[in-house]
Design a protein around this motif. Structure first.
Motif, PDB file in Angstrom:
ATOM      1  N   LEU A  61     -50.262 -23.007 -25.634  1.00 19.47           N
ATOM      2  CA  LEU A  61     -51.686 -23.024 -25.972  1.00 19.47           C
ATOM      3  C   LEU A  61     -52.099 -21.786 -26.761  1.00 19.47           C
ATOM      4  N   SER A  62     -51.264 -20.758 -26.746  1.00 19.12           N
ATOM      5  CA  SER A  62     -51.596 -19.544 -27.495  1.00 19.12           C
ATOM      6  C   SER A  62     -51.076 -19.605 -28.930  1.00 19.12           C
ATOM      7  N   PHE A  63     -50.504 -20.721 -29.333  1.00 16.68           N
ATOM      8  CA  PHE A  63     -49.993 -20.922 -30.692  1.00 16.68           C
ATOM      9  C   PHE A  63     -49.053 -19.785 -31.095  1.00 16.68           C
ATOM     10  N   PRO A  64     -47.921 -19.629 -30.422  1.00 16.64           N
ATOM     11  CA  PRO A  64     -47.052 -18.478 -30.698  1.00 16.64           C
ATOM     12  C   PRO A  64     -46.495 -18.448 -32.122  1.00 16.64           C
ATOM     13  N   ALA A  65     -46.081 -19.569 -32.650  1.00 15.08           N
ATOM     14  CA  ALA A  65     -45.529 -19.584 -34.016  1.00 15.08           C
ATOM     15  C   ALA A  65     -46.610 -19.248 -35.041  1.00 15.08           C
ATOM     16  N   THR A  66     -47.809 -19.762 -34.824  1.00 18.40           N
ATOM     17  CA  THR A  66     -48.909 -19.470 -35.745  1.00 18.40           C
ATOM     18  C   THR A  66     -49.269 -17.990 -35.683  1.00 18.40           C
ATOM     19  N   ASN A  67     -49.282 -17.414 -34.475  1.00 17.77           N
ATOM     20  CA  ASN A  67     -49.584 -15.991 -34.346  1.00 17.77           C
ATOM     21  C   ASN A  67     -48.527 -15.129 -35.037  1.00 17.77           C
ATOM     22  N   ARG A  68     -47.257 -15.508 -34.906  1.00 17.76           N
ATOM     23  CA  ARG A  68     -46.195 -14.765 -35.604  1.00 17.76           C
ATOM     24  C   ARG A  68     -46.390 -14.839 -37.108  1.00 17.76           C
ATOM     25  N   GLN A  69     -46.745 -16.024 -37.606  1.00 17.49           N
ATOM     26  CA  GLN A  69     -46.957 -16.192 -39.039  1.00 17.49           C
ATOM     27  C   GLN A  69     -48.141 -15.356 -39.506  1.00 17.49           C
ATOM     28  N   LEU A  70     -49.221 -15.332 -38.718  1.00 14.50           N
ATOM     29  CA  LEU A  70     -50.391 -14.529 -39.081  1.00 14.50           C
ATOM     30  C   LEU A  70     -50.051 -13.036 -39.107  1.00 14.50           C
ATOM     31  N   LYS A  71     -49.250 -12.576 -38.134  1.00 13.90           N
ATOM     32  CA  LYS A  71     -48.857 -11.167 -38.120  1.00 13.90           C
ATOM     33  C   LYS A  71     -48.027 -10.836 -39.353  1.00 13.90           C
ATOM     34  N   ALA A  72     -47.126 -11.738 -39.727  1.00  8.42           N
ATOM     35  CA  ALA A  72     -46.309 -11.506 -40.921  1.00  8.42           C
ATOM     36  C   ALA A  72     -47.190 -11.444 -42.169  1.00  8.42           C
ATOM     37  N   LEU A  73     -48.180 -12.329 -42.256  1.00 11.64           N
ATOM     38  CA  LEU A  73     -49.085 -12.303 -43.408  1.00 11.64           C
ATOM     39  C   LEU A  73     -49.904 -11.017 -43.435  1.00 11.64           C
ATOM     40  N   LYS A  74     -50.369 -10.566 -42.270  1.00  6.96           N
ATOM     41  CA  LYS A  74     -51.127  -9.319 -42.214  1.00  6.96           C
ATOM     42  C   LYS A  74     -50.271  -8.141 -42.661  1.00  6.96           C
ATOM     43  N   GLU A  75     -49.012  -8.135 -42.248  1.00  5.12           N
ATOM     44  CA  GLU A  75     -48.113  -7.057 -42.666  1.00  5.12           C
ATOM     45  C   GLU A  75     -47.898  -7.074 -44.169  1.00  5.12           C
ATOM     46  N   GLN A  76     -47.780  -8.268 -44.748  1.00  3.88           N
ATOM     47  CA  GLN A  76     -47.591  -8.372 -46.193  1.00  3.88           C
ATOM     48  C   GLN A  76     -48.819  -7.865 -46.941  1.00  3.88           C
ATOM     49  N   PHE A  77     -50.010  -8.158 -46.424  1.00  5.20           N
ATOM     50  CA  PHE A  77     -51.222  -7.688 -47.089  1.00  5.20           C
ATOM     51  C   PHE A  77     -51.436  -6.198 -46.888  1.00  5.20           C
TER      52      PHE A  77
END
Length: 167
Positions: free
Chosen positions: A125-141
């Motif tokens: 329910l915490s969307f772990p894969a989506t959260n990992r993807q968001l963290k990766a995008l934040k790091e790229q930005f």
């Protein structure tokens, strides 16, 4: 010269061949007929889907009622099984206390299994894969913005590749 009512020119006129019916007109008519049949079939299909949707909606209500009726039956079956196990322990060991403890232990084991499954399902329910993807995008930005800032340890910009040995 052509006589009114005649469809073929006389032999003395230019193009003295008899005129053939236009094949394009025949193809156009058959295409229009095909489209009419396709529209009728599509309309029938839409009506059939609507009727089946109404039937499915009615059946889903019936399924819901049956599912709700099964819940108390399942609860009674579980209590009966737990009572049977508690009774068997009482009969074998001739101890009321151990029979009651067995009944309670069966309930606690079932609750523990359900709690473990709840914990397992709560992780999704915490969307772990989506959260990992968001963290990766934040790091790229954040990388390009941090590239020009000096590193507090070396005093160099974080984008510089030269290490302390090359200075």
């Amino acid at each position: 010269m052509t006589v009114p009512g005649q469809s073929t020119p006389e032999s003395g006129d230019a193009g003295g061949q008899p005129q053939e019916p236009q094949p394009l007109l025949g193809e156009l008519k058959s295409s229009v007929e095909w489209l009419e049949h396709a529209a009728l079939a599509g309309g029938d299909l839409v009506r059939l889907a609507g009727l089946e949707l109404r039937l499915a909606a009615g059946d889903s209500g019936r399924l819901l009622v049956l599912g709700l009726a099964m819940i108390p039956i399942a609860i009674l079956a579980w209590i009966g099984l737990s009572t049977l196990l508690g009774w068997l322990v009482y009969v074998w060991l001739d101890s009321v206390a151990l029979g009651i403890v067995t009944f309670i232990a069966v309930q606690l084991v079932a609750m523990g299994v359900m709690a473990a499954y709840c914990k397992k399902f709560a992780k999704s329910l915490s969307f772990p894969a989506t959260n990992r993807q968001l963290k990766a995008l934040k790091e790229q930005f954040n990388e390009p913005q941090d590239a020009g800032k000096p590193d507090p340890d070396t005093g160099r910009a974080t984008g510089d590749r030269a290490g302390p040995a090359q200075a």
